[in-house]
Design an enzyme around this catalytic site. Sequence first.
Site, short mmCIF file in Angstrom:
data_model
loop_
_atom_site.label_atom_id
_atom_site.label_comp_id
_atom_site.label_asym_id
_atom_site.label_seq_id
_atom_site.Cartn_x
_atom_site.Cartn_y
_atom_site.Cartn_z
N ALA A 14 -69.08 27.61 -58.82
CA ALA A 14 -67.95 27.67 -59.76
C ALA A 14 -66.85 26.67 -59.48
CB ALA A 14 -67.37 29.09 -59.77
N VAL A 16 -66.83 23.26 -59.66
CA VAL A 16 -66.75 22.06 -60.51
C VAL A 16 -67.70 22.19 -61.70
CG1 VAL A 16 -66.11 20.50 -58.62
CG2 VAL A 16 -68.53 20.88 -59.14
N GLY A 17 -67.57 21.25 -62.63
CA GLY A 17 -68.55 21.10 -63.70
C GLY A 17 -68.77 22.33 -64.55
N ASP A 65 -72.34 30.01 -48.93
CA ASP A 65 -73.40 29.01 -48.87
C ASP A 65 -74.66 29.65 -49.42
OD1 ASP A 65 -75.36 27.18 -48.32
OD2 ASP A 65 -74.94 27.02 -46.17
N SER A 146 -82.28 23.63 -66.96
CA SER A 146 -82.23 22.22 -67.32
C SER A 146 -83.39 21.90 -68.24
CB SER A 146 -82.33 21.36 -66.05
OG SER A 146 -82.55 20.00 -66.36
N TYR A 161 -87.17 17.99 -58.28
CA TYR A 161 -86.11 18.76 -58.93
C TYR A 161 -86.65 19.44 -60.18
CZ TYR A 161 -82.01 19.56 -61.90
OH TYR A 161 -81.08 20.11 -62.74
N LYS A 165 -86.91 23.45 -61.46
CA LYS A 165 -86.38 23.95 -62.73
C LYS A 165 -87.47 24.59 -63.59
CE LYS A 165 -82.08 23.24 -62.08
NZ LYS A 165 -81.15 24.40 -62.04
N VAL A 196 -75.47 16.46 -69.19
CA VAL A 196 -74.11 16.98 -69.24
C VAL A 196 -73.22 16.09 -68.38
CG1 VAL A 196 -72.62 19.00 -68.92
CG2 VAL A 196 -75.06 19.31 -69.44
N GLY A 199 -70.40 15.81 -62.36
CA GLY A 199 -70.59 14.93 -61.20
C GLY A 199 -72.01 14.94 -60.68
#
Length: 255
Positions: A14, A16-17, A65, A146, A161, A165, A196, A199
């Site tokens: 929560a 960023v982004g 974490d 994603s 990655y 997903k 999107v 960062g």
Amino acid sequence: MERWTGRVALVTGASVGIGAAVARALVQHGMKVVGCARSVDKIEKLAAECQSAGYPGTLIPYKCDLSNEEEILSMFSAIKTLHQGVDVCINNAGLARPEPLLSGKTEGWRTMIDVNVMAVSICTREAYQSMKERNIDDGHIININSMNGHSVVPQSVVHFYSATKYAVTALTEGLRQELREAKTHIRATCISPGLVETGFAFKLHDNDPERAAATYESIRCLKAEDMANAVIYVLSAPPHVQIGDIQMRPTEQIS
């Protein structure tokens, strides 16, 4: 969204982004939001902004974490003690490492598995158990996925990655089926965005900032707020409506 006023939502990643935008939107709609990340400085700043703006909800920062199961379990225990439990769980945290299948480092693969798959699974389990023990029958678990979980793009640095997903796609549908078998009305939704403007690319291409910047300059990207609006749409659906998956791309995006 009226039925969610005063209830508890957990938003992972929560700081960023997308995660920050979702947390803000839920606070605007009167929810008590526990926002977690490895560092909470930015969440604390966002919480102060929400309070200053007079939003009806509250944002509670929590340092966690997500690659460490003990920290996840401790977080859910704290939420139970302080806020009774979780009514909405938004598994937003995710990351990518530029590790191709033919030459990638095992450490990078393992990190992606830990955060993108294991943390999602652990948070989902704990959120469901929290709902079950309080007889919450209208809870919601939302996985921020994603488009890489629906198609494999010809870019070697995101192939592993993409595999994580695809796992989220399968986990969400499996969760939906298990919730039905459990005779509960708790719902499961997967929201899968294309590009999107966050960062994310700069973390993926941390050694090549020009390449990262070019990712966002090539087309008019989605904004984090677009994703937050999708979350609100999902949570606003009537109890008899199960939105299983939302796939959304920038209009100009091809793949």
